[in-house]
Design a protein around this motif. Structure first.
Motif, PDB file in Angstrom:
ATOM      1  N   LEU A 144      -3.723   1.709   5.806  1.00 62.75           N
ATOM      2  CA  LEU A 144      -2.835   1.163   4.776  1.00 62.75           C
ATOM      3  C   LEU A 144      -2.812  -0.358   4.851  1.00 62.75           C
ATOM      4  CD1 LEU A 144      -0.749   1.499   2.536  1.00 62.75           C
ATOM      5  CD2 LEU A 144       1.003   1.768   4.309  1.00 62.75           C
ATOM      6  N   LEU A 145      -2.853  -0.869   6.077  1.00 65.17           N
ATOM      7  CA  LEU A 145      -2.848  -2.312   6.284  1.00 65.17           C
ATOM      8  C   LEU A 145      -4.060  -2.955   5.637  1.00 65.17           C
ATOM      9  CD1 LEU A 145      -1.004  -4.275   7.936  1.00 65.17           C
ATOM     10  CD2 LEU A 145      -2.703  -4.124   9.744  1.00 65.17           C
ATOM     11  N   SER A 146      -5.213  -2.316   5.785  1.00 61.80           N
ATOM     12  CA  SER A 146      -6.438  -2.854   5.201  1.00 61.80           C
ATOM     13  C   SER A 146      -6.338  -2.894   3.676  1.00 61.80           C
ATOM     14  CB  SER A 146      -7.628  -2.001   5.634  1.00 61.80           C
ATOM     15  OG  SER A 146      -8.826  -2.473   5.059  1.00 61.80           O
ATOM     16  N   PHE A 147      -5.840  -1.794   3.076  1.00 59.63           N
ATOM     17  CA  PHE A 147      -5.698  -1.755   1.621  1.00 59.63           C
ATOM     18  C   PHE A 147      -4.684  -2.782   1.137  1.00 59.63           C
ATOM     19  CE2 PHE A 147      -3.330  -0.184  -2.073  1.00 59.63           C
ATOM     20  CZ  PHE A 147      -4.355  -0.133  -3.003  1.00 59.63           C
ATOM     21  N   CYS A 148      -3.538  -2.856   1.821  1.00 60.10           N
ATOM     22  CA  CYS A 148      -2.517  -3.835   1.433  1.00 60.10           C
ATOM     23  C   CYS A 148      -3.034  -5.259   1.598  1.00 60.10           C
ATOM     24  CB  CYS A 148      -1.253  -3.630   2.267  1.00 60.10           C
ATOM     25  SG  CYS A 148      -0.288  -2.185   1.796  1.00 60.10           S
ATOM     26  N   GLY A 149      -3.887  -5.458   2.602  1.00 57.47           N
ATOM     27  CA  GLY A 149      -4.479  -6.778   2.782  1.00 57.47           C
ATOM     28  C   GLY A 149      -5.336  -7.188   1.598  1.00 57.47           C
ATOM     29  N   ILE A 150      -6.096  -6.226   1.079  1.00 59.73           N
ATOM     30  CA  ILE A 150      -6.924  -6.515  -0.098  1.00 59.73           C
ATOM     31  C   ILE A 150      -6.042  -6.834  -1.300  1.00 59.73           C
ATOM     32  CG2 ILE A 150      -8.576  -5.514  -1.720  1.00 59.73           C
ATOM     33  CD1 ILE A 150      -9.732  -3.937   0.647  1.00 59.73           C
TER      34      ILE A 150
END
Length: 531
Positions: free
Chosen positions: A28-34
Protein backbone atom coordinates in the motif's frame (compact mmCIF):
# COMPACT_ATOMS: atom_id res chain seq x y z
CA UNK A 1 -6.96 -30.86 16.03
CA UNK A 2 -5.42 -28.35 13.64
CA UNK A 3 -3.48 -26.74 16.42
CA UNK A 4 -1.95 -30.01 17.53
CA UNK A 5 -0.83 -30.78 14.01
CA UNK A 6 0.83 -27.41 13.50
CA UNK A 7 4.59 -27.58 13.66
CA UNK A 8 6.25 -25.30 16.19
CA UNK A 9 8.06 -22.64 14.22
CA UNK A 10 11.75 -21.92 14.72
CA UNK A 11 13.21 -18.47 15.33
CA UNK A 12 14.40 -18.45 11.72
CA UNK A 13 10.90 -19.21 10.45
CA UNK A 14 9.43 -16.58 12.77
CA UNK A 15 11.59 -13.84 11.28
CA UNK A 16 10.72 -15.04 7.79
CA UNK A 17 7.02 -14.88 8.58
CA UNK A 18 7.44 -11.51 10.30
CA UNK A 19 9.13 -10.10 7.21
CA UNK A 20 6.29 -11.43 5.09
CA UNK A 21 3.72 -9.51 7.16
CA UNK A 22 5.51 -6.27 6.27
CA UNK A 23 4.50 -6.68 2.65
CA UNK A 24 0.84 -5.75 3.15
CA UNK A 25 1.53 -2.20 4.42
CA UNK A 26 4.58 -1.85 2.17
CA UNK A 27 2.51 -2.69 -0.94
CA UNK A 28 0.00 0.00 0.00
CA UNK A 29 2.90 2.30 0.80
CA UNK A 30 4.34 1.82 -2.67
CA UNK A 31 1.00 2.61 -4.34
CA UNK A 32 0.37 5.63 -2.11
CA UNK A 33 3.88 6.81 -2.88
CA UNK A 34 3.11 6.81 -6.59
CA UNK A 35 -0.14 8.73 -5.94
CA UNK A 36 1.69 11.23 -3.77
CA UNK A 37 4.57 11.53 -6.25
CA UNK A 38 2.34 12.20 -9.25
CA UNK A 39 0.05 14.57 -7.36
CA UNK A 40 2.79 16.61 -5.72
CA UNK A 41 4.95 16.85 -8.84
CA UNK A 42 2.17 17.87 -11.23
CA UNK A 43 0.88 20.47 -8.79
CA UNK A 44 4.32 21.99 -8.17
CA UNK A 45 5.19 25.45 -9.37
CA UNK A 46 8.14 24.22 -11.48
CA UNK A 47 6.01 21.75 -13.46
CA UNK A 48 3.09 24.14 -14.01
CA UNK A 49 5.54 26.77 -15.22
CA UNK A 50 7.04 24.30 -17.67
CA UNK A 51 3.62 22.91 -18.74
CA UNK A 52 1.06 25.75 -18.37
CA UNK A 53 -1.76 23.49 -19.59
CA UNK A 54 -1.63 21.71 -16.23
CA UNK A 55 -2.28 24.94 -14.33
CA UNK A 56 -6.07 24.79 -14.43
CA UNK A 57 -8.33 24.72 -11.34
CA UNK A 58 -9.83 21.32 -12.15
CA UNK A 59 -6.52 19.59 -12.84
CA UNK A 60 -4.87 21.15 -9.81
CA UNK A 61 -7.74 19.96 -7.63
CA UNK A 62 -7.26 16.44 -9.00
CA UNK A 63 -3.50 16.53 -8.40
CA UNK A 64 -3.95 17.94 -4.89
CA UNK A 65 -6.51 15.20 -4.15
CA UNK A 66 -4.03 12.56 -5.34
CA UNK A 67 -1.32 13.96 -3.09
CA UNK A 68 -3.68 14.11 -0.10
CA UNK A 69 -4.95 10.55 -0.58
CA UNK A 70 -1.41 9.31 -1.22
CA UNK A 71 -0.20 10.74 2.09
CA UNK A 72 -2.54 8.41 4.02
CA UNK A 73 -0.15 5.47 4.30
CA UNK A 74 2.69 7.61 5.62
CA UNK A 75 0.52 9.36 8.19
CA UNK A 76 -0.79 6.11 9.69
CA UNK A 77 2.13 3.79 8.95
CA UNK A 78 2.77 2.56 12.54
CA UNK A 79 -0.84 1.55 13.16
CA UNK A 80 -0.88 -0.21 9.77
CA UNK A 81 2.10 -2.31 10.85
CA UNK A 82 0.54 -3.10 14.23
CA UNK A 83 -2.58 -4.39 12.46
CA UNK A 84 -0.75 -6.23 9.65
CA UNK A 85 1.63 -8.21 11.90
CA UNK A 86 -0.95 -10.13 13.97
CA UNK A 87 -3.11 -10.43 10.85
CA UNK A 88 -0.27 -12.06 8.91
CA UNK A 89 1.11 -14.23 11.71
CA UNK A 90 -2.17 -15.57 13.10
CA UNK A 91 -3.13 -19.06 11.96
CA UNK A 92 -6.82 -18.75 12.83
CA UNK A 93 -9.32 -15.94 13.46
CA UNK A 94 -7.21 -13.48 11.49
CA UNK A 95 -9.90 -10.80 11.64
CA UNK A 96 -9.86 -10.88 15.44
CA UNK A 97 -6.06 -10.69 15.39
CA UNK A 98 -6.13 -7.59 13.17
CA UNK A 99 -8.81 -5.92 15.31
CA UNK A 100 -6.78 -6.67 18.43
CA UNK A 101 -3.72 -5.14 16.77
CA UNK A 102 -5.55 -1.84 16.39
CA UNK A 103 -6.86 -2.03 19.96
CA UNK A 104 -3.39 -2.81 21.30
CA UNK A 105 -1.75 0.06 19.43
CA UNK A 106 -4.28 2.64 20.67
CA UNK A 107 -4.28 1.37 24.25
CA UNK A 108 -0.47 1.36 24.36
CA UNK A 109 -0.34 5.01 23.30
CA UNK A 110 -3.11 5.96 25.74
CA UNK A 111 -1.11 4.34 28.56
CA UNK A 112 2.02 6.23 27.50
CA UNK A 113 -0.04 9.43 27.49
CA UNK A 114 -1.26 8.61 31.02
CA UNK A 115 2.32 8.13 32.23
CA UNK A 116 3.48 11.40 30.67
CA UNK A 117 0.54 13.24 32.19
CA UNK A 118 1.12 11.70 35.64
CA UNK A 119 4.77 12.78 35.48
CA UNK A 120 3.71 16.35 34.69
CA UNK A 121 5.28 16.35 31.21
CA UNK A 122 1.87 16.69 29.56
CA UNK A 123 -0.13 18.66 28.70
CA UNK A 124 2.25 21.08 27.02
CA UNK A 125 2.63 22.90 23.72
CA UNK A 126 6.28 23.81 24.29
CA UNK A 127 8.11 22.56 21.13
CA UNK A 128 11.39 22.18 23.03
CA UNK A 129 9.80 20.02 25.73
CA UNK A 130 7.95 17.91 23.19
CA UNK A 131 11.13 17.32 21.21
CA UNK A 132 13.18 16.55 24.32
CA UNK A 133 10.74 13.79 25.26
CA UNK A 134 10.16 12.65 21.65
CA UNK A 135 6.42 13.34 21.91
CA UNK A 136 4.11 13.66 18.93
CA UNK A 137 0.46 13.10 18.11
CA UNK A 138 -0.43 9.49 17.23
CA UNK A 139 -4.06 9.03 16.19
CA UNK A 140 -4.80 12.22 18.12
CA UNK A 141 -2.99 10.94 21.23
CA UNK A 142 0.08 12.78 22.52
CA UNK A 143 2.54 9.94 23.07
CA UNK A 144 6.18 8.98 22.78
CA UNK A 145 6.97 8.44 19.10
CA UNK A 146 8.07 4.80 19.02
CA UNK A 147 7.72 4.71 15.23
CA UNK A 148 7.67 1.47 13.28
CA UNK A 149 9.80 -0.38 15.84
CA UNK A 150 7.25 0.25 18.57
CA UNK A 151 4.44 -0.85 16.24
CA UNK A 152 6.32 -4.06 15.35
CA UNK A 153 6.92 -4.90 19.02
CA UNK A 154 3.27 -4.19 19.84
CA UNK A 155 2.13 -6.30 16.87
CA UNK A 156 4.25 -9.26 17.99
CA UNK A 157 2.90 -9.04 21.55
CA UNK A 158 -0.68 -8.95 20.27
CA UNK A 159 0.01 -11.95 18.03
CA UNK A 160 1.42 -13.91 20.98
CA UNK A 161 -1.66 -13.06 23.04
CA UNK A 162 -3.90 -14.09 20.16
CA UNK A 163 -2.18 -17.46 19.72
CA UNK A 164 -2.39 -18.14 23.45
CA UNK A 165 -5.97 -17.03 24.13
CA UNK A 166 -8.06 -17.12 20.94
CA UNK A 167 -9.60 -20.47 21.88
CA UNK A 168 -9.69 -20.05 25.66
CA UNK A 169 -12.65 -21.50 27.55
CA UNK A 170 -14.00 -19.49 30.49
CA UNK A 171 -16.46 -20.55 33.23
CA UNK A 172 -20.11 -20.58 32.19
CA UNK A 173 -20.85 -17.28 33.92
CA UNK A 174 -18.16 -15.60 31.82
CA UNK A 175 -18.50 -17.71 28.67
CA UNK A 176 -19.67 -14.70 26.63
CA UNK A 177 -16.16 -13.24 26.96
CA UNK A 178 -14.39 -16.48 26.02
CA UNK A 179 -12.81 -17.67 22.79
CA UNK A 180 -11.88 -15.08 20.20
CA UNK A 181 -13.71 -12.31 22.13
CA UNK A 182 -11.16 -12.66 24.91
CA UNK A 183 -8.25 -11.64 22.69
CA UNK A 184 -8.99 -7.87 22.50
CA UNK A 185 -9.85 -7.94 26.21
CA UNK A 186 -6.52 -9.43 27.29
CA UNK A 187 -4.82 -7.21 24.70
CA UNK A 188 -6.29 -4.13 26.38
CA UNK A 189 -4.95 -5.17 29.77
CA UNK A 190 -1.49 -6.26 28.62
CA UNK A 191 -0.87 -3.36 26.25
CA UNK A 192 -2.05 -0.97 28.96
CA UNK A 193 0.81 -2.25 31.12
CA UNK A 194 3.26 -2.21 28.18
CA UNK A 195 2.41 1.45 27.65
CA UNK A 196 3.46 2.20 31.23
CA UNK A 197 6.79 0.43 30.69
CA UNK A 198 7.67 2.10 27.37
CA UNK A 199 8.70 5.48 28.82
CA UNK A 200 11.10 3.67 31.14
CA UNK A 201 12.90 1.55 28.54
CA UNK A 202 12.41 3.23 25.18
CA UNK A 203 15.65 5.20 25.42
CA UNK A 204 17.53 1.87 25.33
CA UNK A 205 15.80 0.80 22.10
CA UNK A 206 16.36 4.24 20.60
CA UNK A 207 20.05 4.07 21.49
CA UNK A 208 20.37 0.67 19.77
CA UNK A 209 18.72 1.91 16.57
CA UNK A 210 20.79 5.07 16.62
CA UNK A 211 23.91 2.94 17.02
CA UNK A 212 22.98 0.89 13.96
CA UNK A 213 22.30 4.07 12.02
CA UNK A 214 25.63 5.52 13.11
CA UNK A 215 27.46 2.36 12.02
CA UNK A 216 25.87 2.47 8.56
CA UNK A 217 26.29 6.21 8.11
CA UNK A 218 29.86 6.18 9.40
CA UNK A 219 30.71 3.95 6.44
CA UNK A 220 30.17 7.02 4.25
CA UNK A 221 29.54 6.23 0.63
CA UNK A 222 29.92 2.52 1.36
CA UNK A 223 26.92 2.60 3.71
CA UNK A 224 24.46 2.27 0.81
CA UNK A 225 26.57 -0.55 -0.64
CA UNK A 226 26.42 -2.46 2.66
CA UNK A 227 22.65 -2.01 2.68
CA UNK A 228 22.10 -2.92 -0.99
CA UNK A 229 24.35 -5.97 -0.89
CA UNK A 230 22.91 -7.14 2.43
CA UNK A 231 19.37 -6.90 1.11
CA UNK A 232 20.18 -9.08 -1.92
CA UNK A 233 22.03 -11.64 0.20
CA UNK A 234 19.10 -11.94 2.60
CA UNK A 235 16.52 -12.24 -0.19
CA UNK A 236 16.90 -16.02 -0.84
CA UNK A 237 16.12 -16.64 2.83
CA UNK A 238 13.14 -14.26 2.90
CA UNK A 239 14.74 -12.09 5.61
CA UNK A 240 15.44 -8.96 3.54
CA UNK A 241 12.29 -7.23 4.77
CA UNK A 242 13.72 -6.93 8.29
CA UNK A 243 16.79 -4.99 7.12
CA UNK A 244 14.73 -2.92 4.68
CA UNK A 245 12.22 -1.93 7.36
CA UNK A 246 14.99 -0.83 9.73
CA UNK A 247 16.49 1.51 7.14
CA UNK A 248 13.23 2.79 5.67
CA UNK A 249 11.29 3.42 8.88
CA UNK A 250 13.62 3.84 11.87
CA UNK A 251 16.45 6.10 12.98
CA UNK A 252 18.89 3.67 11.32
CA UNK A 253 17.91 5.33 8.02
CA UNK A 254 18.54 8.82 9.37
CA UNK A 255 16.58 11.55 11.14
CA UNK A 256 15.67 14.96 9.72
CA UNK A 257 13.42 17.93 10.45
CA UNK A 258 10.87 18.29 7.65
CA UNK A 259 8.26 21.06 7.74
CA UNK A 260 8.80 21.53 11.47
CA UNK A 261 8.53 17.82 12.37
CA UNK A 262 11.31 15.39 13.24
CA UNK A 263 11.08 12.43 10.85
CA UNK A 264 13.01 9.15 11.04
CA UNK A 265 13.73 6.53 8.37
CA UNK A 266 14.93 6.99 4.79
CA UNK A 267 11.56 6.38 3.13
CA UNK A 268 9.63 8.33 5.76
CA UNK A 269 11.94 11.32 5.26
CA UNK A 270 11.54 11.15 1.49
CA UNK A 271 7.76 10.95 1.66
CA UNK A 272 7.60 13.76 4.22
CA UNK A 273 9.65 15.96 1.89
CA UNK A 274 7.45 14.91 -1.01
CA UNK A 275 4.30 16.08 0.78
CA UNK A 276 5.83 19.24 2.27
CA UNK A 277 4.87 22.27 0.13
CA UNK A 278 7.81 24.24 1.48
CA UNK A 279 10.35 21.64 0.42
CA UNK A 280 12.58 22.03 -2.65
CA UNK A 281 14.41 18.85 -3.66
CA UNK A 282 15.06 15.67 -1.72
CA UNK A 283 17.71 14.77 0.85
CA UNK A 284 20.54 12.72 -0.61
CA UNK A 285 21.08 11.14 2.83
CA UNK A 286 17.64 9.51 2.53
CA UNK A 287 17.33 8.68 -1.17
CA UNK A 288 20.69 6.89 -1.21
CA UNK A 289 18.91 3.93 0.45
CA UNK A 290 15.87 4.03 -1.84
CA UNK A 291 14.80 3.30 -5.43
CA UNK A 292 17.72 4.98 -7.16
CA UNK A 293 20.18 2.44 -5.75
CA UNK A 294 18.31 -0.48 -7.30
CA UNK A 295 17.99 1.05 -10.75
CA UNK A 296 21.45 0.16 -12.13
CA UNK A 297 20.85 -3.54 -11.43
CA UNK A 298 17.10 -3.64 -12.04
CA UNK A 299 16.92 -1.54 -15.21
CA UNK A 300 20.30 -2.49 -16.66
CA UNK A 301 22.11 -5.33 -14.92
CA UNK A 302 19.53 -8.09 -14.74
CA UNK A 303 18.26 -7.49 -18.31
CA UNK A 304 21.93 -7.84 -19.36
CA UNK A 305 22.16 -11.12 -17.44
CA UNK A 306 18.97 -12.33 -19.16
CA UNK A 307 20.43 -11.55 -22.59
CA UNK A 308 23.61 -13.41 -21.68
CA UNK A 309 21.59 -16.46 -20.61
CA UNK A 310 19.68 -16.30 -23.90
CA UNK A 311 22.84 -16.11 -26.01
CA UNK A 312 24.48 -18.91 -24.01
CA UNK A 313 21.54 -21.28 -24.51
CA UNK A 314 21.74 -23.88 -27.25
CA UNK A 315 20.43 -22.35 -30.51
CA UNK A 316 17.71 -24.98 -30.82
CA UNK A 317 16.47 -24.18 -27.30
CA UNK A 318 16.44 -20.38 -27.39
CA UNK A 319 12.84 -20.14 -28.53
CA UNK A 320 11.85 -22.30 -25.57
CA UNK A 321 13.34 -19.96 -22.96
CA UNK A 322 12.62 -16.65 -24.69
CA UNK A 323 9.23 -16.24 -23.03
CA UNK A 324 10.65 -17.11 -19.61
CA UNK A 325 13.41 -14.51 -19.90
CA UNK A 326 11.21 -11.78 -21.39
CA UNK A 327 8.59 -12.19 -18.65
CA UNK A 328 11.37 -12.03 -16.05
CA UNK A 329 12.77 -8.82 -17.53
CA UNK A 330 9.31 -7.23 -17.61
CA UNK A 331 8.66 -8.23 -14.00
CA UNK A 332 12.02 -6.74 -13.02
CA UNK A 333 11.95 -3.45 -14.93
CA UNK A 334 8.23 -2.67 -14.69
CA UNK A 335 7.22 -4.34 -11.44
CA UNK A 336 10.50 -4.25 -9.52
CA UNK A 337 10.20 -8.02 -8.88
CA UNK A 338 13.58 -9.62 -9.48
CA UNK A 339 13.18 -13.18 -8.23
CA UNK A 340 11.96 -14.68 -11.54
CA UNK A 341 15.37 -13.78 -13.02
CA UNK A 342 17.54 -14.22 -9.93
CA UNK A 343 16.29 -17.75 -9.25
CA UNK A 344 17.35 -18.80 -12.74
CA UNK A 345 20.99 -18.64 -11.65
CA UNK A 346 20.90 -18.53 -7.83
CA UNK A 347 20.94 -22.30 -7.29
CA UNK A 348 23.07 -23.33 -10.26
CA UNK A 349 25.69 -20.61 -9.71
CA UNK A 350 25.67 -19.11 -6.19
CA UNK A 351 28.91 -17.26 -6.96
CA UNK A 352 27.14 -15.42 -9.78
CA UNK A 353 24.44 -14.42 -7.30
CA UNK A 354 27.12 -13.12 -4.92
CA UNK A 355 28.57 -11.03 -7.76
CA UNK A 356 25.04 -9.78 -8.51
CA UNK A 357 24.58 -8.82 -4.84
CA UNK A 358 27.88 -6.91 -4.81
CA UNK A 359 27.07 -5.12 -8.06
CA UNK A 360 23.63 -4.20 -6.73
CA UNK A 361 25.24 -2.72 -3.63
CA UNK A 362 27.78 -0.90 -5.80
CA UNK A 363 24.87 0.60 -7.73
CA UNK A 364 23.57 2.13 -4.50
CA UNK A 365 26.96 3.72 -3.85
CA UNK A 366 27.40 5.01 -7.41
CA UNK A 367 23.98 6.67 -7.38
CA UNK A 368 24.78 8.28 -4.03
CA UNK A 369 28.17 9.55 -5.19
CA UNK A 370 26.62 11.02 -8.33
CA UNK A 371 24.06 12.87 -6.22
CA UNK A 372 20.95 11.27 -7.74
CA UNK A 373 17.84 11.83 -5.57
CA UNK A 374 15.09 9.44 -6.69
CA UNK A 375 13.10 7.90 -3.84
CA UNK A 376 10.31 5.36 -3.23
CA UNK A 377 10.74 1.60 -2.94
CA UNK A 378 10.75 -0.43 -6.14
CA UNK A 379 13.59 0.74 -8.38
CA UNK A 380 11.53 0.20 -11.52
CA UNK A 381 10.57 2.29 -14.56
CA UNK A 382 7.53 3.68 -12.73
CA UNK A 383 9.69 5.07 -9.91
CA UNK A 384 12.15 6.44 -12.48
CA UNK A 385 9.40 8.39 -14.27
CA UNK A 386 7.26 9.47 -11.29
CA UNK A 387 9.99 10.33 -8.79
CA UNK A 388 12.76 11.17 -11.25
CA UNK A 389 11.64 12.71 -14.52
CA UNK A 390 8.47 14.37 -13.18
CA UNK A 391 10.45 16.12 -10.45
CA UNK A 392 12.83 17.80 -12.85
CA UNK A 393 16.54 17.88 -13.45
CA UNK A 394 17.31 18.44 -9.75
CA UNK A 395 16.87 14.67 -9.22
CA UNK A 396 19.61 14.02 -11.80
CA UNK A 397 17.41 11.34 -13.37
CA UNK A 398 19.34 11.65 -16.62
CA UNK A 399 22.27 9.81 -15.01
CA UNK A 400 20.22 6.67 -14.42
CA UNK A 401 20.13 5.48 -18.08
CA UNK A 402 23.89 6.08 -18.33
CA UNK A 403 24.73 4.01 -15.25
CA UNK A 404 22.13 1.36 -16.16
CA UNK A 405 23.76 0.98 -19.57
CA UNK A 406 27.15 0.42 -17.92
CA UNK A 407 25.60 -2.19 -15.61
CA UNK A 408 23.92 -3.86 -18.59
CA UNK A 409 27.25 -4.33 -20.35
CA UNK A 410 29.02 -5.44 -17.15
CA UNK A 411 26.38 -8.04 -16.29
CA UNK A 412 26.24 -9.30 -19.86
CA UNK A 413 30.01 -9.79 -20.10
CA UNK A 414 30.37 -11.30 -16.61
CA UNK A 415 27.46 -13.71 -17.01
CA UNK A 416 28.36 -14.75 -20.54
CA UNK A 417 31.99 -15.42 -19.57
CA UNK A 418 31.05 -17.34 -16.40
CA UNK A 419 28.32 -19.43 -18.05
CA UNK A 420 30.55 -20.49 -20.93
CA UNK A 421 33.80 -20.81 -18.98
CA UNK A 422 32.34 -22.91 -16.15
CA UNK A 423 29.52 -24.53 -18.15
CA UNK A 424 26.83 -23.25 -15.80
CA UNK A 425 23.49 -24.89 -16.49
CA UNK A 426 21.36 -21.82 -16.92
CA UNK A 427 18.07 -22.30 -18.86
CA UNK A 428 18.53 -23.80 -22.31
CA UNK A 429 22.03 -25.27 -21.79
CA UNK A 430 21.21 -28.70 -20.39
CA UNK A 431 19.87 -31.07 -23.05
CA UNK A 432 17.95 -33.25 -20.59
CA UNK A 433 16.61 -30.37 -18.57
CA UNK A 434 15.55 -28.61 -21.75
CA UNK A 435 13.68 -31.65 -22.97
CA UNK A 436 12.01 -31.68 -19.58
CA UNK A 437 11.30 -27.99 -20.04
CA UNK A 438 9.14 -28.89 -22.98
CA UNK A 439 6.72 -30.44 -20.51
CA UNK A 440 6.71 -27.34 -18.33
CA UNK A 441 3.47 -26.15 -19.89
CA UNK A 442 1.07 -28.75 -18.50
CA UNK A 443 -1.65 -30.21 -20.61
CA UNK A 444 -4.29 -29.43 -17.99
CA UNK A 445 -4.26 -25.84 -16.77
CA UNK A 446 -6.95 -24.99 -14.24
CA UNK A 447 -8.08 -21.73 -12.66
CA UNK A 448 -7.10 -18.16 -13.31
CA UNK A 449 -3.46 -18.55 -12.31
CA UNK A 450 -2.47 -20.37 -15.51
CA UNK A 451 -0.83 -23.11 -13.42
CA UNK A 452 -1.88 -26.72 -12.90
CA UNK A 453 -2.72 -26.28 -9.22
CA UNK A 454 -3.97 -29.87 -8.64
CA UNK A 455 -0.66 -31.21 -9.97
CA UNK A 456 1.27 -28.75 -7.78
CA UNK A 457 -0.70 -29.91 -4.75
CA UNK A 458 0.09 -33.53 -5.62
CA UNK A 459 3.79 -32.67 -6.01
CA UNK A 460 3.71 -31.17 -2.52
CA UNK A 461 2.56 -34.50 -1.13
CA UNK A 462 -1.16 -33.78 -1.16
CA UNK A 463 -3.39 -31.72 1.09
CA UNK A 464 -2.76 -34.00 4.09
CA UNK A 465 0.97 -33.25 3.92
CA UNK A 466 0.53 -29.47 4.22
CA UNK A 467 0.17 -28.04 7.74
CA UNK A 468 0.32 -24.35 6.77
CA UNK A 469 0.18 -22.46 3.49
CA UNK A 470 0.90 -18.81 2.79
CA UNK A 471 2.69 -16.65 0.26
CA UNK A 472 4.77 -13.50 -0.16
CA UNK A 473 5.32 -11.52 -3.36
CA UNK A 474 6.66 -14.41 -5.46
CA UNK A 475 6.80 -17.53 -3.25
CA UNK A 476 4.57 -20.09 -1.65
CA UNK A 477 5.61 -20.54 1.98
CA UNK A 478 4.64 -23.91 3.40
CA UNK A 479 5.08 -26.17 6.39
CA UNK A 480 4.82 -29.87 5.55
CA UNK A 481 4.61 -32.99 7.66
CA UNK A 482 6.95 -35.11 5.55
CA UNK A 483 9.51 -33.41 3.31
CA UNK A 484 10.26 -36.69 1.53
CA UNK A 485 6.80 -36.55 -0.08
CA UNK A 486 7.67 -33.26 -1.83
CA UNK A 487 8.74 -33.80 -5.45
CA UNK A 488 11.00 -30.85 -6.35
CA UNK A 489 11.57 -32.04 -9.92
CA UNK A 490 7.83 -32.27 -10.52
CA UNK A 491 7.32 -28.77 -9.11
CA UNK A 492 9.96 -27.38 -11.47
CA UNK A 493 8.35 -29.24 -14.38
CA UNK A 494 5.13 -27.46 -13.39
CA UNK A 495 6.91 -24.12 -13.93
CA UNK A 496 8.08 -23.43 -10.40
CA UNK A 497 11.15 -21.23 -10.70
CA UNK A 498 12.84 -22.70 -7.64
CA UNK A 499 12.26 -24.89 -4.58
CA UNK A 500 13.95 -23.95 -1.29
CA UNK A 501 13.92 -26.45 1.60
CA UNK A 502 14.76 -24.51 4.76
CA UNK A 503 14.57 -27.44 7.19
CA UNK A 504 12.75 -30.76 7.58
CA UNK A 505 9.35 -29.07 7.65
CA UNK A 506 9.66 -25.61 6.04
CA UNK A 507 9.52 -25.15 2.29
CA UNK A 508 9.37 -22.28 -0.19
CA UNK A 509 8.26 -22.70 -3.80
CA UNK A 510 9.13 -19.77 -6.05
CA UNK A 511 6.24 -19.26 -8.46
CA UNK A 512 6.54 -15.65 -9.63
CA UNK A 513 4.04 -12.84 -9.92
CA UNK A 514 1.00 -15.17 -10.05
CA UNK A 515 1.78 -16.71 -6.67
CA UNK A 516 -1.28 -15.22 -4.95
CA UNK A 517 -3.61 -16.87 -7.47
CA UNK A 518 -1.79 -20.20 -7.15
CA UNK A 519 -1.98 -20.01 -3.36
CA UNK A 520 -5.70 -19.25 -3.48
CA UNK A 521 -6.33 -22.19 -5.82
CA UNK A 522 -4.30 -24.53 -3.61
CA UNK A 523 -6.21 -23.33 -0.55
CA UNK A 524 -9.53 -23.98 -2.30
CA UNK A 525 -8.40 -27.49 -3.24
CA UNK A 526 -7.25 -28.18 0.32
CA UNK A 527 -10.54 -26.92 1.75
CA UNK A 528 -12.50 -29.15 -0.63
CA UNK A 529 -10.49 -32.18 0.52
CA UNK A 530 -11.14 -31.35 4.18
CA UNK A 531 -14.85 -30.91 3.48
Amino acid sequence: MAASQTQKITLWEFFQNLGKTFMLPVALLSFCGIMLGIGSSLSSHDVTTLIPALDTPVLQLVFTWMAKVGSFAFTFLPVMFCIAIPLGLARENKGVAAFSGFVGFVVMNLAVNFWLTAKGILPTSDPALLKANNIRDTLGIASIDTGILGAVIAGIIVWMLHERFHNIRLPDALAFFGGARFVPIITTLVMGVVGLVIPLIWSVFAAGINGLGYMINSAGDFGPMIFGTGERLLLPFGLQHILVALIRFTDAGGTMDVCGHSVSGALTIFQAQLSCPENRGFAESATRFLSQGKMPAFLGGLPGAALAMYHCARPENRHKIKGLLISGVIACTVGGTTEPLEFLFLFVAPVLYLIHALLTGLGFTVMAVLGVTIGNTDGNVIDFVVFGILHGLSTKWYLVPVVAAVWFVAYYLIFRFAIQRFNIRTPGRDIESVSADASQVPAAVTGKSGYDSPAILAALGGADNITSLDNCITRLRLSVKDMSLVNSDALKALRAIGVVQLNQHSLQVVIGTQVQSVKDELQTLMNSVEA
